[in-house]
Design a protein around this motif. Structure first.
Motif, mmCIF file in Angstrom:
data_model
loop_
_atom_site.group_PDB
_atom_site.id
_atom_site.type_symbol
_atom_site.label_atom_id
_atom_site.label_comp_id
_atom_site.label_asym_id
_atom_site.label_seq_id
_atom_site.Cartn_x
_atom_site.Cartn_y
_atom_site.Cartn_z
ATOM 1 N N ILE A 212 12.130 84.467 103.489
ATOM 2 C CA ILE A 212 12.206 83.771 102.204
ATOM 3 C C ILE A 212 13.667 83.504 101.837
ATOM 4 N N GLY A 213 14.555 84.428 102.184
ATOM 5 C CA GLY A 213 15.974 84.183 101.975
ATOM 6 C C GLY A 213 16.450 82.972 102.747
ATOM 7 N N GLN A 214 15.967 82.818 103.991
ATOM 8 C CA GLN A 214 16.326 81.647 104.785
ATOM 9 C C GLN A 214 15.804 80.372 104.139
ATOM 10 N N ALA A 215 14.569 80.422 103.610
ATOM 11 C CA ALA A 215 14.005 79.244 102.942
ATOM 12 C C ALA A 215 14.841 78.846 101.728
ATOM 13 N N LEU A 216 15.267 79.820 100.958
ATOM 14 C CA LEU A 216 16.103 79.523 99.791
ATOM 15 C C LEU A 216 17.426 78.887 100.211
ATOM 16 N N ARG A 217 18.004 79.391 101.281
ATOM 17 C CA ARG A 217 19.267 78.805 101.749
ATOM 18 C C ARG A 217 19.066 77.371 102.213
ATOM 19 N N LEU A 218 17.943 77.097 102.850
ATOM 20 C CA LEU A 218 17.648 75.722 103.264
ATOM 21 C C LEU A 218 17.544 74.799 102.053
ATOM 22 N N LEU A 219 16.875 75.247 101.004
ATOM 23 C CA LEU A 219 16.728 74.431 99.798
ATOM 24 C C LEU A 219 18.074 74.177 99.135
ATOM 25 N N HIS A 220 18.925 75.180 99.113
ATOM 26 C CA HIS A 220 20.229 75.026 98.469
ATOM 27 C C HIS A 220 21.201 74.243 99.335
ATOM 28 N N ASP A 221 21.061 74.347 100.653
ATOM 29 C CA ASP A 221 21.931 73.568 101.543
ATOM 30 C C ASP A 221 21.635 72.080 101.446
ATOM 31 N N ASP A 222 20.381 71.715 101.262
ATOM 32 C CA ASP A 222 20.002 70.293 101.270
ATOM 33 C C ASP A 222 18.858 70.044 100.292
ATOM 34 N N PRO A 223 19.132 70.101 98.983
ATOM 35 C CA PRO A 223 18.049 69.914 98.006
ATOM 36 C C PRO A 223 17.460 68.504 98.015
ATOM 37 N N ALA A 224 18.210 67.515 98.532
ATOM 38 C CA ALA A 224 17.720 66.136 98.530
ATOM 39 C C ALA A 224 16.727 65.857 99.657
ATOM 40 N N ARG A 225 16.621 66.739 100.617
ATOM 41 C CA ARG A 225 15.687 66.521 101.719
ATOM 42 C C ARG A 225 14.255 66.498 101.186
ATOM 43 N N PRO A 226 13.398 65.638 101.718
ATOM 44 C CA PRO A 226 12.006 65.555 101.235
ATOM 45 C C PRO A 226 11.171 66.748 101.701
ATOM 46 N N TRP A 227 11.426 67.884 101.100
ATOM 47 C CA TRP A 227 10.768 69.116 101.516
ATOM 48 C C TRP A 227 9.297 69.118 101.129
ATOM 49 N N THR A 228 8.500 69.743 101.982
ATOM 50 C CA THR A 228 7.113 70.077 101.670
ATOM 51 C C THR A 228 6.938 71.559 101.933
ATOM 52 N N VAL A 229 5.889 72.143 101.388
ATOM 53 C CA VAL A 229 5.626 73.556 101.637
ATOM 54 C C VAL A 229 5.389 73.785 103.127
ATOM 55 N N ALA A 230 4.636 72.894 103.744
ATOM 56 C CA ALA A 230 4.360 73.033 105.172
ATOM 57 C C ALA A 230 5.650 72.904 105.990
ATOM 58 N N GLY A 231 6.517 71.972 105.597
ATOM 59 C CA GLY A 231 7.766 71.783 106.328
ATOM 60 C C GLY A 231 8.682 72.996 106.220
ATOM 61 N N LEU A 232 8.783 73.560 105.026
ATOM 62 C CA LEU A 232 9.597 74.761 104.843
ATOM 63 C C LEU A 232 9.043 75.929 105.654
ATOM 64 N N ALA A 233 7.714 76.091 105.603
ATOM 65 C CA ALA A 233 7.074 77.183 106.336
ATOM 66 C C ALA A 233 7.344 77.055 107.832
ATOM 67 N N ALA A 234 7.272 75.840 108.344
ATOM 68 C CA ALA A 234 7.511 75.619 109.775
ATOM 69 C C ALA A 234 8.960 75.947 110.145
ATOM 70 N N GLU A 235 9.899 75.616 109.248
ATOM 71 C CA GLU A 235 11.318 75.874 109.511
ATOM 72 C C GLU A 235 11.600 77.357 109.711
ATOM 73 N N ILE A 236 10.865 78.204 108.997
ATOM 74 C CA ILE A 236 11.160 79.647 109.070
ATOM 75 C C ILE A 236 10.101 80.420 109.856
ATOM 76 N N GLY A 237 9.185 79.698 110.484
ATOM 77 C CA GLY A 237 8.226 80.342 111.378
ATOM 78 C C GLY A 237 7.117 81.103 110.686
ATOM 79 N N MET A 238 6.627 80.582 109.554
ATOM 80 C CA MET A 238 5.506 81.212 108.852
ATOM 81 C C MET A 238 4.387 80.193 108.675
ATOM 82 N N SER A 239 3.186 80.701 108.465
ATOM 83 C CA SER A 239 2.097 79.797 108.137
ATOM 84 C C SER A 239 2.278 79.305 106.708
#
Length: 333
Positions: A212-239
């Motif tokens: 979850i810490g990694q997910a937060l860093r991803l959001l703060h590094d690039d808040p303009a990216r068209p994030w989805t819950v599924a996309g974030l989960a895939a980035e950090i290796g979770m369902s």
């Protein structure tokens, strides 16, 4: 970058006002100028800090004090000692009716240093941050009105250096003091937010969780990216389902709710920058058009981005009109 990096990005000291107070009991100094955040420390001796309308709190030698909320405060050897000196800012201070009979005495002892005796036993240092912006406000809301953080070994090297540098007036002195203040503030905030009784900003404690810490860093590094819950989960290796549940448990908000609120805080600060427009800010925080951004901003912030732009323009126009008529500050005798 992480959450604390972003929250502190607008808190960086630039020409911070420092005051070094030298005193011998009984003594009390009233800091009258409201400031969003002030940091103080007892380099020598103990003191009591009393915010306007609040209860006094003791600060011992080596402790760090944070005062927030645009209020004045008093520092003294006892909460019952009346203020003898009032400090308005770096250029204005005066004795009160309770001060000693020092007619004609210049109690400016040196650079950023005030007192009635140069060899007083108590030495208190304060520095004020001129914090502005909605991102900074998220940090301020997480702090009580008055915080005393007990002295710790990690503070000692910075306090020793601050004690050496604050009374000097060499080239680049203000920059040195500003950077010392920034480093001290970061360490103090980390120490405070680690306490079980503290209430850090949403997501701060979740940084300790590897995923979850990694997910937060991803959001703060690039808040303009068209994030989805599924996309974030895939980035950090979770369902998707496990990630959404875990994020909400640790952060206190669903992932996209957190992202939207963070985007709007960033957008509010961007809208106050010269030359900004609704369309340009919309693109910077991940919206393809100004209409969708305006709807989201008004839903989260309670006002339209155009209202923020107009208020900023009016403030800048007023500041420009008054700049030419501002009189220089004077030191009261």
């Amino acid at each position: 970058m992480d959450l604390l990096d972003d929250l502190l990005s607008g808190v960086r000291a630039r020409g911070a006002t420092f005051c070094r107070s030298v005193a011998e009991p009984p003594w009390a100094v009233h800091f009258a100028s409201p400031t969003p955040l002030a940091l103080g420390t007892m380099l020598s001796g103990n003191a009591w800090i009393t915010p306007a309308g609040g209860e006094p709190v003791e600060a011992r030698e080596g402790d760090i004090v944070l005062v927030r909320g645009n209020g004045s405060f008093t520092v003294g050897d006892s909460p019952d000692t009346p203020a003898q000196v009032v400090i308005e800012d770096a250029d204005r201070c005066w004795l009160t009716a309770d001060g000693p009979d020092t007619a004609g005495h210049n109690f400016v002892l040196g650079p950023r240093t005030y007192g009635l005796t140069a060899d007083g036993s108590d030495l208190f240092v304060t520095a004020e941050y001129a914090m502005r912006g909605d991102v900074c406000e998220r940090l301020l809301r997480a702090l009580p009105e008055l915080v005393v953080i007990p002295g710790a070994p990690e503070f000692a090297p910075l306090l020793d250096l601050l004690a050496t540098e604050i009374a000097r007036e060499d080239p680049g002195q203000q920059v040195i003091l500003d950077r010392l203040l920034d480093m001290l503030l970061v360490r103090v905030l980390r120490s405070w937010f680690a306490r079980p009784d503290a209430e850090p900003p949403a997501g701060y404690r979740a940084l300790a969780d590897p995923q979850i810490g990694q997910a937060l860093r991803l959001l703060h590094d690039d808040p303009a990216r068209p994030w989805t819950v599924a996309g974030l989960a895939a980035e950090i290796g979770m369902s998707r389902a496990v990630f959404a549940r875990r994020f909400s448990e640790l952060v206190g908000q669903p992932p996209l709710t957190y992202l939207t609120e963070w985007r709007m805080a960033v957008a509010a600060d961007l809208l106050r920058e010269p030359g900004s427009s609704v369309t340009s800010v919309a693109r910077k925080v991940g919206y393809s058009d100004g209409f969708a951004f305006s709807n989201a901003f008004k839903r989260v912030r309670g006002q339209s981005p155009s209202t923020v732009l107009r208020a900023t323009a009016a403030t800048m126009a007023g500041a420009g009109a008054g700049a030419g008529s501002t009189a220089g500050a004077q030191l009261a005798p």
